[in-house]
Motif scaffolding. Structure first.
Motif, PDB file in Angstrom:
ATOM      1  N   THR A   1       1.056  -1.385   0.093  1.00 22.29           N
ATOM      2  CA  THR A   1      -0.314   0.530  -0.401  1.00 22.29           C
ATOM      3  C   THR A   1       1.097   1.176  -0.069  1.00 22.29           C
ATOM      4  OG1 THR A   1      -0.397  -0.240   2.836  1.00 22.29           O
ATOM      5  CG2 THR A   1      -1.645  -1.013   1.588  1.00 22.29           C
ATOM      6  N   GLU A   2       2.692   0.794   0.146  1.00 25.83           N
ATOM      7  CA  GLU A   2       3.113   2.275  -0.374  1.00 25.83           C
ATOM      8  C   GLU A   2       2.510   3.410  -1.418  1.00 25.83           C
ATOM      9  OE1 GLU A   2       8.361   3.247   0.510  1.00 25.83           O
ATOM     10  OE2 GLU A   2       7.013   0.759  -0.373  1.00 25.83           O
ATOM     11  N   GLN A   3       2.740   4.386  -0.551  1.00 19.34           N
ATOM     12  CA  GLN A   3       1.801   5.764  -2.098  1.00 19.34           C
ATOM     13  C   GLN A   3       3.218   5.534  -3.279  1.00 19.34           C
ATOM     14  OE1 GLN A   3       0.344   8.554   0.058  1.00 19.34           O
ATOM     15  NE2 GLN A   3      -1.328   8.610  -0.349  1.00 19.34           N
ATOM     16  N   ARG A   4       2.506   5.674  -4.379  1.00 15.09           N
ATOM     17  CA  ARG A   4       3.256   5.807  -5.268  1.00 15.09           C
ATOM     18  C   ARG A   4       3.391   7.748  -5.786  1.00 15.09           C
ATOM     19  NH1 ARG A   4       1.268   1.120  -6.073  1.00 15.09           N
ATOM     20  NH2 ARG A   4       1.738   0.179  -7.763  1.00 15.09           N
ATOM     21  N   ALA A   5       4.469   8.197  -6.348  1.00 19.83           N
ATOM     22  CA  ALA A   5       4.062   9.319  -6.380  1.00 19.83           C
ATOM     23  C   ALA A   5       4.380  10.131  -8.186  1.00 19.83           C
ATOM     24  CB  ALA A   5       5.786  10.156  -5.425  1.00 19.83           C
ATOM     25  N   ILE A   6       2.964  10.975  -8.184  1.00 21.18           N
ATOM     26  CA  ILE A   6       2.890  11.215  -9.205  1.00 21.18           C
ATOM     27  C   ILE A   6       3.530  12.617  -9.635  1.00 21.18           C
ATOM     28  CG2 ILE A   6       1.505  10.911 -11.195  1.00 21.18           C
ATOM     29  CD1 ILE A   6       1.934   8.517 -10.929  1.00 21.18           C
ATOM     30  N   LEU A   7       3.935  12.525 -10.162  1.00 21.66           N
ATOM     31  CA  LEU A   7       4.906  14.202 -10.399  1.00 21.66           C
ATOM     32  C   LEU A   7       3.746  14.649 -11.676  1.00 21.66           C
ATOM     33  CD1 LEU A   7       8.469  14.330 -10.268  1.00 21.66           C
ATOM     34  CD2 LEU A   7       6.837  14.581  -8.777  1.00 21.66           C
ATOM     35  N   VAL A   8       3.347  16.625 -12.589  1.00 25.73           N
ATOM     36  CA  VAL A   8       2.865  16.361 -13.874  1.00 25.73           C
ATOM     37  C   VAL A   8       4.094  17.896 -13.819  1.00 25.73           C
ATOM     38  CG1 VAL A   8       0.697  17.357 -14.127  1.00 25.73           C
ATOM     39  CG2 VAL A   8       0.803  15.531 -12.949  1.00 25.73           C
TER      40      VAL A   8
ATOM     41  N   THR B   1       8.606   7.256  -8.132  1.00 25.13           N
ATOM     42  CA  THR B   1       8.507   8.798  -8.689  1.00 25.13           C
ATOM     43  C   THR B   1       7.941   8.174 -10.238  1.00 25.13           C
ATOM     44  OG1 THR B   1       9.508   9.526  -7.051  1.00 25.13           O
ATOM     45  CG2 THR B   1       8.655  10.451  -9.085  1.00 25.13           C
ATOM     46  N   GLY B   2       6.768   8.371 -10.761  1.00 23.70           N
ATOM     47  CA  GLY B   2       6.079   8.711 -12.317  1.00 23.70           C
ATOM     48  C   GLY B   2       6.441  10.514 -11.869  1.00 23.70           C
ATOM     49  N   ALA B   3       6.311  10.730 -13.569  1.00 24.79           N
ATOM     50  CA  ALA B   3       5.787  11.499 -14.500  1.00 24.79           C
ATOM     51  C   ALA B   3       4.833  11.401 -15.482  1.00 24.79           C
ATOM     52  CB  ALA B   3       7.521  12.413 -14.046  1.00 24.79           C
ATOM     53  N   PHE B   4       3.922  12.305 -16.002  1.00 25.10           N
ATOM     54  CA  PHE B   4       4.025  13.439 -16.869  1.00 25.10           C
ATOM     55  C   PHE B   4       4.273  15.041 -17.290  1.00 25.10           C
ATOM     56  CE2 PHE B   4       0.637  10.544 -14.492  1.00 25.10           C
ATOM     57  CZ  PHE B   4       0.551   9.793 -16.312  1.00 25.10           C
ATOM     58  N   LEU B   5       4.840  14.420 -18.801  1.00 20.84           N
ATOM     59  CA  LEU B   5       5.311  16.026 -18.864  1.00 20.84           C
ATOM     60  C   LEU B   5       4.287  16.689 -19.504  1.00 20.84           C
ATOM     61  CD1 LEU B   5       9.327  15.489 -19.415  1.00 20.84           C
ATOM     62  CD2 LEU B   5       7.455  15.142 -17.561  1.00 20.84           C
TER      63      LEU B   5
ATOM     64  N   THR C   1      -0.115   9.892  -4.479  1.00 17.24           N
ATOM     65  CA  THR C   1       0.289  12.126  -4.373  1.00 17.24           C
ATOM     66  C   THR C   1       0.898  12.342  -5.191  1.00 17.24           C
ATOM     67  OG1 THR C   1       2.687  11.483  -3.431  1.00 17.24           O
ATOM     68  CG2 THR C   1       1.238  11.072  -1.529  1.00 17.24           C
ATOM     69  N   VAL C   2       0.419  13.957  -6.077  1.00 12.16           N
ATOM     70  CA  VAL C   2       0.140  14.534  -6.557  1.00 12.16           C
ATOM     71  C   VAL C   2       1.028  15.655  -6.313  1.00 12.16           C
ATOM     72  CG1 VAL C   2      -0.487  15.462  -8.717  1.00 12.16           C
ATOM     73  CG2 VAL C   2      -1.705  13.524  -8.145  1.00 12.16           C
ATOM     74  N   GLU C   3       2.317  15.997  -7.014  1.00 10.46           N
ATOM     75  CA  GLU C   3       2.348  17.121  -7.327  1.00 10.46           C
ATOM     76  C   GLU C   3       2.949  17.945  -8.227  1.00 10.46           C
ATOM     77  OE1 GLU C   3       7.427  19.092  -6.225  1.00 10.46           O
ATOM     78  OE2 GLU C   3       6.977  16.753  -5.788  1.00 10.46           O
ATOM     79  N   VAL C   4       2.305  19.537  -8.458  1.00  8.31           N
ATOM     80  CA  VAL C   4       2.291  19.603  -9.922  1.00  8.31           C
ATOM     81  C   VAL C   4       3.304  20.804 -10.147  1.00  8.31           C
ATOM     82  CG1 VAL C   4       0.731  21.641 -10.613  1.00  8.31           C
ATOM     83  CG2 VAL C   4       0.074  19.351  -9.706  1.00  8.31           C
ATOM     84  N   VAL C   5       4.303  20.895 -11.217  1.00  5.79           N
ATOM     85  CA  VAL C   5       5.308  21.566 -11.209  1.00  5.79           C
ATOM     86  C   VAL C   5       4.664  22.446 -12.135  1.00  5.79           C
ATOM     87  CG1 VAL C   5       7.688  21.905 -12.175  1.00  5.79           C
ATOM     88  CG2 VAL C   5       6.788  20.343 -10.986  1.00  5.79           C
ATOM     89  N   PRO C   6       4.381  24.327 -11.765  1.00  5.40           N
ATOM     90  CA  PRO C   6       4.035  24.879 -13.260  1.00  5.40           C
ATOM     91  C   PRO C   6       4.995  25.386 -14.521  1.00  5.40           C
ATOM     92  CG  PRO C   6       4.836  26.079 -11.244  1.00  5.40           C
ATOM     93  CD  PRO C   6       4.651  25.025 -10.973  1.00  5.40           C
ATOM     94  N   GLY C   7       4.368  25.419 -15.502  1.00  9.64           N
ATOM     95  CA  GLY C   7       5.255  25.397 -16.580  1.00  9.64           C
ATOM     96  C   GLY C   7       4.884  26.416 -17.257  1.00  9.64           C
ATOM     97  N   ILE C   8       5.965  27.447 -18.619  1.00  8.64           N
ATOM     98  CA  ILE C   8       5.110  28.724 -18.978  1.00  8.64           C
ATOM     99  C   ILE C   8       4.349  28.256 -20.139  1.00  8.64           C
ATOM    100  CG2 ILE C   8       6.712  30.300 -20.476  1.00  8.64           C
ATOM    101  CD1 ILE C   8       8.855  29.786 -19.772  1.00  8.64           C
TER     102      ILE C   8
END
Length: 282
Positions: free
Chosen positions: A3-10, A111-115, A142-149
């Motif tokens: 049940t350990e959470q995955r980390a998703i970066l957007v 940790t996975g990421a969607f670009l 979990t979800v972490e959002v990295v803002p872009g231009i």
């Protein structure tokens, strides 16, 4: 299964220029274990290629890249309820694909990421789809959002104009809602995105300026600015030629009540994009 959470970066990656990656985005790429890339087909391979180049330059340590084909979407002209239903159907099938990627390709604790092209907050479905997956409860993450231009910011920068005028609003809308926005508030300027049907050709009057851009931030960038009634045909011609050459086009434009451009605010002028650093229209 753990049940350990995955980390998703957007991660917002900008409008097309690799140098538009922020330092925060570079750090995010550097700590990603698995990159998820949504393929748009052969015609839009350049969008996928750019993501691969960014990953190769900025990823650190062992990582994997997993690609998935974007589900098809009904893009016929339709009324609002039909459009909403079509988008919800497409998002549901995207959610199925994303959930499968996160479950099968990313280990718990990884940790996975969607670009995301541009900025994740502006006319992009990724955050909504992840919220739908979270509601299903089948995979903890979990979800972490990295803002872009965004393309909107890039459009204003390339034309060297402020996005807003003093004390006046700016409306950002997809083209299919442009008429509604204009009818509700004639005071503000309008930024139009996702215009597949050249809606600017249906805007009347000689007191409207347009600041138009396509492939913003890329070597194929195109810019046109001027009174709409004078440059609309040129935009249509340039747009058609570019679409035929590349197989796709993404354009954004600002419609503004006429103000004779002066100084830096009007540097683009009526003849295209004087002083711009990249390729422009004639």
């Amino acid at each position: 299964m753990s049940t350990e959470q995955r980390a998703i970066l957007v991660v917002g990656i900008g409008a097309g220029d690799p140098e538009q990656l922020t330092l925060q985005a570079v750090r995010a790429l550097g700590r990603t274990d698995v990159f998820f890339i949504v393929g748009k087909g052969r015609d839009k391979a350049s969008l996928t290629d750019l993501r691969h180049r960014m990953i190769e330059e900025h990823a650190r340590g062992p990582y994997r890249v997993v690609e998935v084909a974007d589900p098809s979407r009904d893009r016929r002209p339709m009324n609002r309820s039909e459009y909403t239903a079509a988008v919800e159907d497409w998002r549901g099938r995207r959610a199925d694909a994303f959930e499968r990627l996160m479950t099968e390709e990313l280990a718990p604790g990884g940790t996975g990421a969607f670009l995301v092209w541009g900025d994740p907050s502006l006319y992009d479905s990724t955050l909504g789809i992840l919220a739908a997956i979270e509601e299903r409860g089948a995979v903890p993450f979990t979800v972490e959002v990295v803002p872009g231009i965004s393309s909107v910011s890039t459009l204003a920068a390339r034309h060297r104009i402020p996005l807003n005028r003093v004390g006046r609003p700016v409306h950002i809308t997809p083209a299919r809602r442009m008429a509604d926005v204009a009818a509700q508030d004639g005071d503000g300027d309008i930024v139009v995105m996702l215009d597949a049907h050249e809606s600017f050709t249906r805007v009347g009057g000689e007191d409207v300026w347009i600041y138009w851009g396509a492939y913003l931030g890329t070597p194929d960038e195109l810019l046109v600015a001027g009174p709409l009634h004078e440059v609309a045909d040129r935009i249509r011609r340039v747009r058609a030629e570019a679409r035929a050459r590349h197989g796709w086009i993404m354009d954004t434009y600002l419609l503004r009540g006429a103000e004779p451009p002066t100084g830096a605010d009007g540097a683009a002028g009526a003849d295209g994009a004087a002083g711009a650093a990249g390729p422009v229209t004639a």
